[in-house]
Design a protein around this motif. Sequence first.
Motif, PDB file in Angstrom:
ATOM      1  N   PHE A   1     -62.883  26.791 -31.836  1.00 55.15           N
ATOM      2  CA  PHE A   1     -64.307  27.084 -31.680  1.00 55.15           C
ATOM      3  C   PHE A   1     -64.453  28.430 -30.992  1.00 55.15           C
ATOM      4  N   GLU A   2     -65.309  29.291 -31.547  1.00 53.89           N
ATOM      5  CA  GLU A   2     -65.590  30.582 -30.918  1.00 53.89           C
ATOM      6  C   GLU A   2     -66.847  30.453 -30.072  1.00 53.89           C
ATOM      7  N   LEU A   3     -66.688  30.675 -28.792  1.00 58.66           N
ATOM      8  CA  LEU A   3     -67.790  30.520 -27.838  1.00 58.66           C
ATOM      9  C   LEU A   3     -68.616  31.795 -27.806  1.00 58.66           C
ATOM     10  N   LYS A   4     -69.802  31.723 -28.377  1.00 63.13           N
ATOM     11  CA  LYS A   4     -70.683  32.885 -28.411  1.00 63.13           C
ATOM     12  C   LYS A   4     -72.124  32.406 -28.383  1.00 63.13           C
ATOM     13  N   GLU A   5     -73.060  33.353 -28.282  1.00 66.59           N
ATOM     14  CA  GLU A   5     -74.468  32.990 -28.204  1.00 66.59           C
ATOM     15  C   GLU A   5     -74.966  32.433 -29.535  1.00 66.59           C
ATOM     16  N   LYS A   6     -76.013  31.607 -29.442  1.00 63.25           N
ATOM     17  CA  LYS A   6     -76.672  31.012 -30.609  1.00 63.25           C
ATOM     18  C   LYS A   6     -75.677  30.267 -31.489  1.00 63.25           C
ATOM     19  N   THR A   7     -74.963  29.358 -30.867  1.00 62.35           N
ATOM     20  CA  THR A   7     -74.001  28.538 -31.583  1.00 62.35           C
ATOM     21  C   THR A   7     -74.192  27.089 -31.175  1.00 62.35           C
ATOM     22  N   ASP A   8     -73.461  26.179 -31.816  1.00 64.99           N
ATOM     23  CA  ASP A   8     -73.605  24.754 -31.534  1.00 64.99           C
ATOM     24  C   ASP A   8     -72.232  24.123 -31.327  1.00 64.99           C
ATOM     25  N   LEU A   9     -72.172  23.249 -30.343  1.00 57.63           N
ATOM     26  CA  LEU A   9     -70.952  22.471 -30.106  1.00 57.63           C
ATOM     27  C   LEU A   9     -71.372  21.060 -29.724  1.00 57.63           C
ATOM     28  N   THR A  10     -70.861  20.098 -30.495  1.00 56.43           N
ATOM     29  CA  THR A  10     -71.242  18.701 -30.312  1.00 56.43           C
ATOM     30  C   THR A  10     -69.981  17.853 -30.265  1.00 56.43           C
TER      31      THR A  10
ATOM     32  N   LYS B   1     -59.373  24.091 -29.040  1.00 60.69           N
ATOM     33  CA  LYS B   1     -59.016  25.477 -28.747  1.00 60.69           C
ATOM     34  C   LYS B   1     -60.287  26.315 -28.769  1.00 60.69           C
ATOM     35  N   ILE B   2     -60.549  27.006 -27.664  1.00 63.04           N
ATOM     36  CA  ILE B   2     -61.763  27.812 -27.547  1.00 63.04           C
ATOM     37  C   ILE B   2     -61.390  29.293 -27.476  1.00 63.04           C
ATOM     38  N   ILE B   3     -62.014  30.070 -28.322  1.00 64.68           N
ATOM     39  CA  ILE B   3     -61.820  31.528 -28.317  1.00 64.68           C
ATOM     40  C   ILE B   3     -63.064  32.170 -27.727  1.00 64.68           C
TER      41      ILE B   3
ATOM     42  N   SER C   1     -62.684  32.551 -19.587  1.00 60.32           N
ATOM     43  CA  SER C   1     -62.789  34.008 -19.623  1.00 60.32           C
ATOM     44  C   SER C   1     -62.407  34.502 -21.014  1.00 60.32           C
ATOM     45  N   GLU C   2     -62.489  35.791 -21.222  1.00 62.38           N
ATOM     46  CA  GLU C   2     -62.175  36.350 -22.534  1.00 62.38           C
ATOM     47  C   GLU C   2     -60.763  35.966 -22.957  1.00 62.38           C
ATOM     48  N   GLY C   3     -60.603  35.569 -24.221  1.00 60.24           N
ATOM     49  CA  GLY C   3     -59.294  35.185 -24.732  1.00 60.24           C
ATOM     50  C   GLY C   3     -59.293  33.769 -25.280  1.00 60.24           C
ATOM     51  N   GLU C   4     -58.098  33.169 -25.378  1.00 60.82           N
ATOM     52  CA  GLU C   4     -57.938  31.828 -25.926  1.00 60.82           C
ATOM     53  C   GLU C   4     -57.683  30.813 -24.813  1.00 60.82           C
ATOM     54  N   HIS C   5     -58.313  29.652 -24.945  1.00 63.04           N
ATOM     55  CA  HIS C   5     -58.159  28.591 -23.959  1.00 63.04           C
ATOM     56  C   HIS C   5     -58.126  27.234 -24.656  1.00 63.04           C
ATOM     57  N   PHE C   6     -57.602  26.251 -23.943  1.00 62.43           N
ATOM     58  CA  PHE C   6     -57.647  24.886 -24.437  1.00 62.43           C
ATOM     59  C   PHE C   6     -58.520  24.056 -23.503  1.00 62.43           C
ATOM     60  N   LEU C   7     -59.595  23.525 -24.072  1.00 60.09           N
ATOM     61  CA  LEU C   7     -60.516  22.672 -23.328  1.00 60.09           C
ATOM     62  C   LEU C   7     -60.218  21.221 -23.657  1.00 60.09           C
ATOM     63  N   LYS C   8     -60.049  20.421 -22.626  1.00 56.41           N
ATOM     64  CA  LYS C   8     -59.840  18.988 -22.804  1.00 56.41           C
ATOM     65  C   LYS C   8     -60.940  18.252 -22.054  1.00 56.41           C
ATOM     66  N   ILE C   9     -61.513  17.256 -22.696  1.00 55.35           N
ATOM     67  CA  ILE C   9     -62.519  16.411 -22.059  1.00 55.35           C
ATOM     68  C   ILE C   9     -61.987  14.986 -21.998  1.00 55.35           C
TER      69      ILE C   9
END
Length: 548
Positions: free
Chosen positions: A64-73, A198-200, A167-175
């Motif tokens: 998922f690319e984290l940017k403005e005007k996007t959706d994550l569900t 995986k969040i970019i 922060s800028e770059g690639e990350h792994f988000l776990k919930i």
Amino acid sequence: MKSKIITLALSLLTYLNVSAQKNEFVKPDSIIYPIHKSNIGKIAFMSQTIAVENFKQTDFLQTFELKEKTDLTIRVFLGNSLTNYLHLLSPQSTAEELTKNGNYQFTFVVDNKKVYVENLNVGAGSIENKNQKTIFRIPLISSINEDSWGTFLWNRFFGNGGQEALSEGEHFLKIEIRPYLKLSEVLTGNIIAEGQLKIIVPEIKIDEKLVKVQQIKPIKDWQISTAKIDIAKIEELNRKIEKKIYKDVTSIVVLKDRKILIEEYFNGANRNSLHDTRSVGKSFASTLLGIAIKDKYIKSETQTLKEFYDLKSFQNYSVSKDSITLKSLLTMSATFEGSDINSESLGNEENMYPTKNWVRFTLDLPIDKTKQINKQWDYFTAGCIVLGDIIHKSVPNGLEKYSLEKLFKPLGIKKYKWQFTPQNVPNTAGSLQLSSLDYAKYGQLYKNQGIWNGKQIVSQEWVTKSLSHQMNISEDEYYGYLFWNKIYKINGKDYEVYYSSGNGGNRIFMFKDQPIVIVITSKAYNTPYGEKQIEKIMQEYLIPAISK
């Protein structure tokens, strides 16, 4: 062989989750969809909403690319309903007790580091959902501002370390999701669902010129300070503001020894911009009341409401209203049934704004018999409207002209903008707009003990009362006459500040023991990060940079 063991383990986990329904405490929804059966205990991330009956394994979002005007569900697949999981924590509790005192616990992990844990408010989600739901969808980020506890949860995560972690770059988000129950102590169960994504975070390109400390241009009424600052700290702060790590900040002004030390503008603002600082305007109500007392148009803040209004002509009259003082409105200790902290309160400010007469709204409120007279602090915006109305009726030519002649003209403030009540009285609850440097004049006025250019604008006695510890809010935070007080502890040193505060992170800070005034303006209204980022800006950047 290893793959067979993993397959057997997953099959066993599925069996245990499904079979748990056979030992149900309350009747949950049946697990009927194949996608549900094969993903019990998992969280699916989605960038668009797909009905569960059409949902496929290939629809699980991996990146998922984290940017403005996007959706994550997220869609959560459970083996049982929440109430049944809570029952395992407290088998002796009734279903009503479980739903009343329990909910989901969310843990956000970024790059294998736990960033934020929240026990979801017990009021989030209906009783029916807690008892029955084995699958649910929650938006975390919504481009259409979908109303959901999930979006607020994500914002709180983002405001409590999530933004810095992603922060800028690639990350792994776990919930991770667990059940929790708050009885005499908080009980937390095992993980009932989890998922990873995986969040970019794309790089935000900025003009490096905007990072440099802005040169202060000469201006009438102000000298420019030559005192040293930690330039690297300020430029690091500027970079974070430009990269939207600290969002919606519009200006930072620092005075030292009555001279401009720092003057920075962001997000389209400049020296001439007027800023809506919301409840910072409440402090101006205190100032104008103090001036009216100095001018003898009002006797004292100890006067009671019955000296200004026929309280019996308003609804919910009781003798207790007769003893409510102007001081109790200044210190947020009036006994009206009104609280902006409690959204269910009759006197919450959001209930006032739609009415045709804000003063009548306030004086119509009943007394809260649970409040101790003049001893219990409770943020009450409507009380400031009454203060403004009293000043307006007491001074010659009304509050608007009085404020011009007695405050703005003496300070050399020529450009400003009031908001008005339905009765066309200046709104003393907030949204008075000034430029950043004019807000700085107001802060310096209090540092000068009420004197400006040799003239006593506000009495020294009123300044002292306003900035004293009138009400204890918490262990190390106090409230004066519509001013706040706290201590910043940095590198083993205490920095005590008095300040005006407005929604979104708007502040005028006046340091008690240093010749410093700081103004921060922001448009981060009603966001989870607006207030928190100002604390970080003060703690990690401004105070260290100017005290070096």
